[in-house]
Motif scaffolding. Structure first.
Motif, PDB file in Angstrom:
ATOM      1  N   UNK B  66       0.849  -1.217   0.000  1.00  0.00           N
ATOM      2  CA  UNK B  66       0.000   0.000   0.000  1.00  0.00           C
ATOM      3  C   UNK B  66       0.875   1.253   0.000  1.00  0.00           C
ATOM      4  N   UNK B  67       1.948   1.208   0.787  1.00  0.00           N
ATOM      5  CA  UNK B  67       2.853   2.353   0.844  1.00  0.00           C
ATOM      6  C   UNK B  67       3.548   2.553  -0.510  1.00  0.00           C
ATOM      7  N   UNK B  68       3.953   1.447  -1.114  1.00  0.00           N
ATOM      8  CA  UNK B  68       4.605   1.533  -2.430  1.00  0.00           C
ATOM      9  C   UNK B  68       3.656   2.139  -3.454  1.00  0.00           C
ATOM     10  N   UNK B  69       2.416   1.712  -3.405  1.00  0.00           N
ATOM     11  CA  UNK B  69       1.413   2.251  -4.332  1.00  0.00           C
ATOM     12  C   UNK B  69       1.300   3.766  -4.171  1.00  0.00           C
ATOM     13  N   UNK B  70       1.275   4.205  -2.918  1.00  0.00           N
ATOM     14  CA  UNK B  70       1.117   5.654  -2.650  1.00  0.00           C
ATOM     15  C   UNK B  70       2.329   6.447  -3.120  1.00  0.00           C
ATOM     16  N   UNK B  71       3.540   5.995  -2.740  1.00  0.00           N
ATOM     17  CA  UNK B  71       4.737   6.800  -3.033  1.00  0.00           C
ATOM     18  C   UNK B  71       5.080   6.754  -4.521  1.00  0.00           C
ATOM     19  N   UNK B  72       4.807   5.612  -5.157  1.00  0.00           N
ATOM     20  CA  UNK B  72       5.022   5.520  -6.611  1.00  0.00           C
ATOM     21  C   UNK B  72       4.034   6.418  -7.335  1.00  0.00           C
ATOM     22  N   UNK B  73       2.825   6.512  -6.790  1.00  0.00           N
ATOM     23  CA  UNK B  73       1.814   7.392  -7.363  1.00  0.00           C
ATOM     24  C   UNK B  73       2.243   8.853  -7.313  1.00  0.00           C
ATOM     25  N   UNK B  74       3.114   9.154  -6.342  1.00  0.00           N
ATOM     26  CA  UNK B  74       3.653  10.524  -6.213  1.00  0.00           C
ATOM     27  C   UNK B  74       5.000  10.656  -6.916  1.00  0.00           C
ATOM     28  N   UNK B  75       5.414   9.603  -7.640  1.00  0.00           N
ATOM     29  CA  UNK B  75       6.705   9.590  -8.371  1.00  0.00           C
ATOM     30  C   UNK B  75       7.883   9.857  -7.452  1.00  0.00           C
ATOM     31  N   UNK B  76       7.806   9.327  -6.236  1.00  0.00           N
ATOM     32  CA  UNK B  76       8.887   9.517  -5.260  1.00  0.00           C
ATOM     33  C   UNK B  76       9.836   8.315  -5.360  1.00  0.00           C
ATOM     34  N   UNK B  77      10.988   8.522  -6.023  1.00  0.00           N
ATOM     35  CA  UNK B  77      11.913   7.405  -6.278  1.00  0.00           C
ATOM     36  C   UNK B  77      12.580   6.923  -4.998  1.00  0.00           C
ATOM     37  N   UNK B  78      12.941   7.865  -4.144  1.00  0.00           N
ATOM     38  CA  UNK B  78      13.663   7.502  -2.913  1.00  0.00           C
ATOM     39  C   UNK B  78      12.803   6.598  -2.032  1.00  0.00           C
ATOM     40  N   UNK B  79      11.543   7.027  -1.850  1.00  0.00           N
ATOM     41  CA  UNK B  79      10.627   6.244  -0.990  1.00  0.00           C
ATOM     42  C   UNK B  79      10.248   4.928  -1.666  1.00  0.00           C
ATOM     43  N   UNK B  80      10.160   4.947  -2.993  1.00  0.00           N
ATOM     44  CA  UNK B  80       9.831   3.708  -3.719  1.00  0.00           C
ATOM     45  C   UNK B  80      10.950   2.688  -3.526  1.00  0.00           C
ATOM     46  N   UNK B  81      12.198   3.179  -3.587  1.00  0.00           N
ATOM     47  CA  UNK B  81      13.358   2.285  -3.377  1.00  0.00           C
ATOM     48  C   UNK B  81      13.302   1.692  -1.986  1.00  0.00           C
ATOM     49  N   UNK B  82      12.950   2.506  -1.040  1.00  0.00           N
ATOM     50  CA  UNK B  82      12.868   2.073   0.356  1.00  0.00           C
ATOM     51  C   UNK B  82      11.805   0.991   0.516  1.00  0.00           C
ATOM     52  N   UNK B  83      10.691   1.182  -0.153  1.00  0.00           N
ATOM     53  CA  UNK B  83       9.600   0.187  -0.083  1.00  0.00           C
ATOM     54  C   UNK B  83      10.040  -1.134  -0.696  1.00  0.00           C
ATOM     55  N   UNK B  84      10.719  -1.079  -1.828  1.00  0.00           N
ATOM     56  CA  UNK B  84      11.181  -2.312  -2.489  1.00  0.00           C
ATOM     57  C   UNK B  84      12.172  -3.039  -1.579  1.00  0.00           C
ATOM     58  N   UNK B  85      13.013  -2.272  -0.918  1.00  0.00           N
ATOM     59  CA  UNK B  85      13.964  -2.870   0.033  1.00  0.00           C
ATOM     60  C   UNK B  85      13.209  -3.541   1.183  1.00  0.00           C
ATOM     61  N   UNK B  86      12.144  -2.904   1.629  1.00  0.00           N
ATOM     62  CA  UNK B  86      11.319  -3.456   2.724  1.00  0.00           C
ATOM     63  C   UNK B  86      10.641  -4.755   2.312  1.00  0.00           C
ATOM     64  N   UNK B  87      10.258  -4.840   1.032  1.00  0.00           N
ATOM     65  CA  UNK B  87       9.646  -6.084   0.528  1.00  0.00           C
ATOM     66  C   UNK B  87      10.648  -7.226   0.661  1.00  0.00           C
ATOM     67  N   UNK B  88      11.909  -6.961   0.272  1.00  0.00           N
ATOM     68  CA  UNK B  88      12.960  -7.995   0.353  1.00  0.00           C
ATOM     69  C   UNK B  88      13.206  -8.398   1.808  1.00  0.00           C
ATOM     70  N   UNK B  89      13.291  -7.419   2.680  1.00  0.00           N
ATOM     71  CA  UNK B  89      13.532  -7.689   4.106  1.00  0.00           C
ATOM     72  C   UNK B  89      12.387  -8.540   4.666  1.00  0.00           C
ATOM     73  N   UNK B  90      11.167  -8.157   4.315  1.00  0.00           N
ATOM     74  CA  UNK B  90       9.988  -8.881   4.809  1.00  0.00           C
ATOM     75  C   UNK B  90      10.033 -10.343   4.371  1.00  0.00           C
ATOM     76  N   UNK B  91      10.269 -10.553   3.085  1.00  0.00           N
ATOM     77  CA  UNK B  91      10.247 -11.920   2.558  1.00  0.00           C
ATOM     78  C   UNK B  91      11.364 -12.770   3.165  1.00  0.00           C
ATOM     79  N   UNK B  92      12.478 -12.120   3.501  1.00  0.00           N
ATOM     80  CA  UNK B  92      13.596 -12.868   4.101  1.00  0.00           C
ATOM     81  C   UNK B  92      13.377 -13.129   5.582  1.00  0.00           C
ATOM     82  N   UNK B  93      12.514 -12.352   6.193  1.00  0.00           N
ATOM     83  CA  UNK B  93      12.413 -12.397   7.647  1.00  0.00           C
ATOM     84  C   UNK B  93      11.225 -13.199   8.173  1.00  0.00           C
ATOM     85  N   UNK B  94      10.399 -13.730   7.279  1.00  0.00           N
ATOM     86  CA  UNK B  94       9.206 -14.430   7.781  1.00  0.00           C
ATOM     87  C   UNK B  94       9.382 -15.941   7.797  1.00  0.00           C
TER      88      UNK B  94
END
Lengths: 230, 99
Positions: B66-94
């Protein structure tokens, strides 16, 4: 409760979401069909009209509203219930959905318990016998036999309590077995008002007694105390 | 690092591996979208994650989507990168537990 004789058509362009919904519903014993779009949905409807549609509003190059519009024009499917699933819960969307007589709405992400709850409720509501006629339609004949008992009686009308809810204000005709058994020649009744809810699954309906003779009125006066009525 | 336990209904066990495989493929798409600043793609994947992950029982991943959808919708590259990194962390940590 199993739903082995029920089927659902899921209309959603996301195969991953269709899969989870399908799994949840199949675990309830429901037969599930899938369509990624409206054209595919109609191909399935032609062969297997379902008992319920689960519809996404956002499809590929079309919308769920396009489907609802087509459904409203097709007598085969316009009364099949629809559960709309969408990520968008805007007030405007929900008002528009309601205008298509959609039965319920689920906001994505769809939780398993909510989906099961909504589907169970829709199927449970569908099991209740319901006849709705267009205002200008010629009334078809429908005969329904229910158990009822007399709550009140006068020389012109009576009130019967039963599981039947008559929503129409007047014009529904009834026969009451008790009158026949008691030799009251007037056994044709006509509803005077819409029924009132008295308790879970119990309604009281006032009927005008048609063709009442003086002899009938005397019998009613005599039997009132036997029937334990006011 | 301690794993986060995600409890999934046992009746859905059969389809979870497929879901996780889709997420691995999606990470490749996300990395490509970040490299190409393809905000439309990022927004679309974020939207899909927000809806699907929650439906499968992965609420944490749904929130990230949901956060990625919002920040990408605002064309925010920095926050989008952060969200993608969070996806990787999440998948590795569960760690998935079926009940």
């Amino acid at each position: 409760m199993g739903y082995e004789n029920r089927s659902v058509l899921i209309i959603d362009d996301d195969p991953e979401l269709r899969l989870i919904l399908k799994k949840i519903l199949e675990n309830l014993g429901i037969e599930v069909f899938e369509a990624s779009g409206i054209k595919e949905a109609w191909t399935i409807i032609d062969k297997h009209p379902p008992h319920l549609f689960i519809l996404d509003l956002k499809l590929h190059n079309e919308t769920g509203f396009d489907f609802l519009e087509l459904r409203s024009r097709d007598d085969r499917v316009k009364n099949i219930p629809v559960l709309v699933c969408s990520a968008y819960g805007h007030k405007k969307s929900i008002s528009l959905i309601k205008s298509y007589s959609v039965d319920d709405f689920l906001l994505k992400p769809i939780k398993q318990t909510w989906l099961i709850q909504k589907v169970r409720k829709i199927f449970s509501d569908a099991e209740k016998l319901s006849y709705a006629f267009a205002a200008d339609a010629k009334m078809p004949s429908v005969i329904v036999t229910v158990e009822g008992h007399l709550s009140q009686i006068s020389e012109t009308s009576c009130i019967i309590r039963s599981p039947l809810r008559i929503a129409k204000k007047s014009g529904v005709k009834a026969e009451f077995k008790l009158f026949k058994e008691e030799g009251i020649s007037c056994n044709m009744l006509e509803s005077a008002y819409a029924g009132h809810l008295m308790g879970p699954g119990e309604y009281e309906t006032t009927f005008t007694m048609l063709g009442l003779t003086e002899s009938d009125a005397q019998k009613i006066r005599a039997k009132k105390s036997k029937w334990n009525l006011r | 690092m301690a794993k986060e336990i995600v409890v999934i209904d046992k009746d859905l066990e059969e389809i979870i591996p497929g879901f996780m495989d889709n997420r691995k493929e999606e990470l490749v798409e996300l990395d490509a979208a970040i490299s190409g600043s393809d905000f439309k793609k990022l927004e679309s994947i974020g939207h899909k994650l927000a809806g699907n992950a929650g439906s499968y029982g992965f609420d944490g991943l749904s929130k990230i989507g949901k956060e990625l959808e919002e920040v990408a919708g605002q064309s925010d590259l920095k926050k989008s990168k952060s969200c993608v990194a969070n996806v990787k962390v999440y998948l590795d940590s569960i760690e998935i537990k079926y009940e």
